[in-house]
Design a protein around this motif. Structure first.
Motif, short mmCIF file in Angstrom:
data_model
loop_
_atom_site.label_atom_id
_atom_site.label_comp_id
_atom_site.label_asym_id
_atom_site.label_seq_id
_atom_site.Cartn_x
_atom_site.Cartn_y
_atom_site.Cartn_z
N ARG A 58 0.10 9.44 -5.17
CA ARG A 58 0.15 11.06 -4.77
C ARG A 58 0.84 11.76 -5.73
NH1 ARG A 58 4.35 12.29 -0.17
NH2 ARG A 58 5.09 13.98 -1.36
N ALA A 111 2.59 12.03 5.13
CA ALA A 111 1.56 11.88 5.93
C ALA A 111 0.63 13.03 6.10
CB ALA A 111 2.12 11.50 7.39
N ASP A 129 -4.55 12.55 1.21
CA ASP A 129 -5.10 11.07 1.16
C ASP A 129 -4.34 10.06 2.14
OD1 ASP A 129 -7.06 11.78 -1.05
OD2 ASP A 129 -5.36 11.35 -2.50
N ALA A 130 -3.69 10.76 2.77
CA ALA A 130 -2.80 9.84 3.94
C ALA A 130 -3.69 9.22 4.84
CB ALA A 130 -2.04 11.05 4.84
N SER A 131 -3.33 7.98 5.24
CA SER A 131 -3.73 7.27 6.19
C SER A 131 -3.15 7.28 7.68
CB SER A 131 -3.68 5.63 5.67
OG SER A 131 -2.30 5.27 5.96
N PRO A 132 -3.95 6.92 8.55
CA PRO A 132 -3.41 6.86 10.03
C PRO A 132 -2.11 6.07 10.21
CG PRO A 132 -5.76 6.20 10.01
CD PRO A 132 -5.43 6.39 8.50
N THR A 133 -1.99 5.07 9.22
CA THR A 133 -0.41 4.56 9.29
C THR A 133 0.39 5.35 8.78
OG1 THR A 133 -0.85 3.23 7.32
CG2 THR A 133 -1.58 2.08 9.28
N ASP A 134 0.23 6.15 7.67
CA ASP A 134 1.17 7.15 7.48
C ASP A 134 1.70 7.98 8.31
OD1 ASP A 134 1.17 6.04 4.71
OD2 ASP A 134 -0.35 7.40 4.13
N VAL A 148 0.88 -1.17 0.30
CA VAL A 148 0.22 0.15 0.01
C VAL A 148 0.92 1.32 -0.02
CG1 VAL A 148 -2.06 -0.91 0.86
CG2 VAL A 148 -0.26 -0.15 2.59
N SER A 156 0.68 4.13 -2.72
CA SER A 156 0.07 5.41 -2.35
C SER A 156 1.24 6.49 -2.63
CB SER A 156 0.05 5.61 -0.74
OG SER A 156 1.12 5.43 -0.01
#
Ligand code: UCC
Ligand code: FAD
Length: 590
Positions: free
Chosen positions: A40, A539, A543-548, A32, A36
């Motif tokens: 981006r 991060a 479109d960043a995710s919490p894991t980023d 992922v 991502s």
């Protein structure tokens, strides 16, 4: 007599339990983070095409390509020096899988895609992403391909300067047709020095009447000896029979390894190296005994001319190291869903997952660094006159050695930790796991050791009349400043800001005589800060995710400036130099 005789031989009872092997799925769709990053940066229409190609290729890499690499490991190259009838033949015997890999590289356009520039400034990012999927399955075929990529770049730069060479070789290096595709070597290292190329190169070049040269020398490490051509360094002998010592005596030469009948160009393969890893890859000692070559650099500009090749091969080395980390983490996380201990699968043990998470953070930091290097390179390559991206060029010059030196070290640590994630199985050769550690260990050595690249970082700074560090700082601040007020990223962004100021004020205050001794820690600081900045920027994207976010925070909570403090640190003084020598040689007798 008769009776119920027990059979003397019974099947060994293996028991009903078998350990499950780790599985690999499509390495693109499962990644992922890689996806991502591409999403981006790439314009929609490019992302669509590239995403499709990488989805297909991610499967091919863990299927057909990985199977070939297992055969390459089992059928290692060997050298037949003398034939049955006593003739010196120097025949390098490689697995048919090795040959197939060359065809696949051409079909997939592994080199071509970087030069066709079908995706404009994103072509290098595409190329390096594809290599990132190829490398951990490619059984070191990525080594000749890296050098091929570097040679293509160098020939592209010298286009039009030297008749014939570019026209003949460039189209082959960048061919998509397996029948015409060529690979290149990179012969720099000689017995007296691989780091100190200028001090170690003894190879002589004697000019011929037709303007070509004959080369005489001994190349101490030549990987992928089956290459079709090579770039190499030699000293031109002047008409009085003299040569110039040092860097100013070295020029860059192009030579074809064999003629069209397959006969060697007056080159003997003396032996194949017996190596810790990279065993699929033929690395030979070569005697060059009058090989015909063409000079492609100006006199005395050999090292400088080769540096365009080094930029590419160092980027590949960093990419290879990052991709080895990704492979180890992929396998370890899958295994954590299969192996049970103390009544539950490993991924239910928080300490085990904590260990895997640390490895994932390292892998993401390494990966984003390499992807960004490729993105910056791609931008340089399409920059036009009047729109030169000079500041970015300075940053690129700095981050190439940083990525190579730092990611290679990370990779050894993560690969080693990864083996432990499999317990005893991690130490067993026929799991194919130990190979990952052995193969990635070389990344810290070839293409310049960690210390040599730390000194190259200093070279990049001093050669730039001071602008490189300013551009580096501006670049870092530009990436993190928008995040300083972010509720979840603010602490990390502020840590990076203060680290960049700390390390730059350190650089200014350090007396010149002490820069050498601190070069490694200085480079580590610049690398960690840059990786932190990239992770924060990623991060902070919409479109960043919490894991980023979590990754960026985890990265930035470490000491970003190891051993560097304001002013002159006690470990980087003349006194420390003396103490180091005393410590190292304590008890040593000649
Ligand atoms: O290991 C090898 C191949 C293995 C297989 C590869 C597979 C990789 C992919 C795998 C994927 C998994 S080939 C051998 C690699 N050898 C090295 O990397 C050599 C290491 N040593 C160095 O890098 C040293 O720093 C040297 C050789 C460059 C030092 O040489 P000098 O002659 O003492 O250096 P100078 O005098 O400082 O540099 C000469 C010129 C200068 O330019 P001018 O003359 O204009 O001032 C330098 O600025 O070259 C310029 N220069 C550079 N320019 C030197 N290094 C660079 C650079 N990195 N970038 C730009
Ligand atoms: P040395 O230069 O002798 O270094 C020994 C130690 O001294 C290192 O730790 C180094 O960091 C340190 N050191 C040296 N100078 C300094 C300094 N100024 N300050 C601080 N520390 C220093 N080369 C090619 O040209 N083509 C190839 O295809 C190729 N393939 C290779 C394949 C493999 C598997 C390996 C292992 C090597 C290959 N190499 C190749 C060679 C490789 O690039 C060199 O081995 C490497 O650059 C180091 O050079 P060296 O071996 O001479 O080490």
């Amino acid at each position: 007599g008769s009776g119920n005789a027990t059979p003397p031989f019974a099947h060994a009872k293996l028991g009903p339990f078998f350990q499950e092997r780790p599985r690999l799925d499509n390495q693109y769709t499962q990644d992922v983070f890689l996806k991502s990053f591409l999403k981006r940066h790439l314009p929609k229409e490019h992302f669509h095409v590239i995403n499709e190609d990488l989805t297909r290729f991610g499967q091919r890499a863990v299927g057909e390509i990985y199977e070939l690499s297992l055969r390459m490991e089992a059928e290692q190259p060997r050298l037949e020096q003398i034939d049955a009838w006593g003739r010196r033949v120097d025949k390098l015997v490689t697995s048919t899988a090795w040959h197939r890999m060359k065809e696949i590289a051409a079909e997939e356009g592994m080199i071509a895609c970087g030069y066709e520039r079908a995706f404009g400034e994103w072509s290098r990012l595409y190329q390096i992403s594809k290599f990132y999927l190829f490398e951990p399955s490619g059984g070191l075929y990525g080594c000749p391909l890296a050098m091929t990529n570097g040679a293509a770049k160098t020939l592209e730069i010298f286009r039009g300067k030297h008749s014939g060479v570019y026209e003949k070789a460039f189209s082959r290096l960048t061919s998509r047709d397996p029948r015409t595709f060529w690979t290149s070597g990179q012969w720099m290292t000689e017995k007296q020095g691989g780091s100190d190329v200028a001090g170690g190169t003894e190879t002589l070049a004697v000019e011929q009447q037709d303007g070509t040269y004959k080369l005489y020398g001994y190349k101490w490490f030549s990987s992928a000896t089956d290459a079709d051509m090579t770039l190499t360094l030699a000293r031109v002998v002047d008409k009085h029979g003299r040569v110039q010592e040092g860097t100013k005596g070295l020029s860059l030469f192009y030579l074809e390894v064999r003629d069209e009948h397959g006969t060697m160009n007056n080159i003997q393969m003396l032996k194949l190296k017996n190596k810790l890893g990279t065993k699929q890859l033929p690395t030979a000692e070569l005697l060059i005994d009058g090989a015909t070559a063409q000079k492609i650099s100006d006199d005395g500009r050999g090292v400088w001319s080769m540096s365009s090749m080094l930029t590419i091969t160092r980027m590949h080395t960093a990419m290879g190291a990052a991709s080895a980390m990704r492979r180890m983490v992929s396998l370890a996380r899958d295994y954590a869903t299969r192996r049970k201990a103390f009544g539950k699968v490993l991924h239910k043990h928080s300490l085990h997952v904590h260990t895997l998470a640390k490895m994932e953070v390292e892998t993401r930091a390494a990966t984003i660094f390499v992807l960004e290097v490729a993105r910056l390179l791609g931008r340089q390559e399409v920059a036009t006159e009047g729109n030169e991206l000079k500041a970015e060029a300075d940053v690129l010059r700095l981050v190439v050695p940083l990525a190579k030196l730092y990611v290679s070290k990370q990779s050894v640590a993560v690969a080693s930790e990864g083996l432990e994630c499999f317990g005893g199985q991690g130490y067993i050769e026929d799991t194919d796991l130990p190979r990952i550690l052995r193969d990635t260990q070389v990344n810290a050595i070839w293409e310049g050791t960690t210390n040599i690249l730390s000194l190259d970082v200093l070279r990049a700074i001093t050669k730039s009349s001071g602008s490189v560090l300013d551009h580096y700082r501006d670049d870092v601040l530009q990436r993190v400043s928008p995040a300083t007020s972010h509720s979840e990223l603010g602490v990390a962004a502020n840590a990076v800001e203060s680290a960049v100021n700390k390390v730059l004020s350190y650089a200014v205050k350090l007396p010149a005589r002490c820069t050498e001794i601190s070069a490694r820690e200085f480079a580590y600081s610049l690398a960690r800060i840059y990786m932190g900045a990239l992770l924060i920027e990623h991060a902070n994207h919409k479109d960043a995710s919490p894991t980023d976010v979590y990754t960026a925070n985890r990265w930035c909570e470490q000491d970003l400036t190891p051993l560097i403090t304001h002013g002159e640190h006690k470990n980087f003084t003349s006194k420390a130099e003396e103490l180091n020598t005393a410590l190292v040689f304590d008890g040593y007798l000649h």
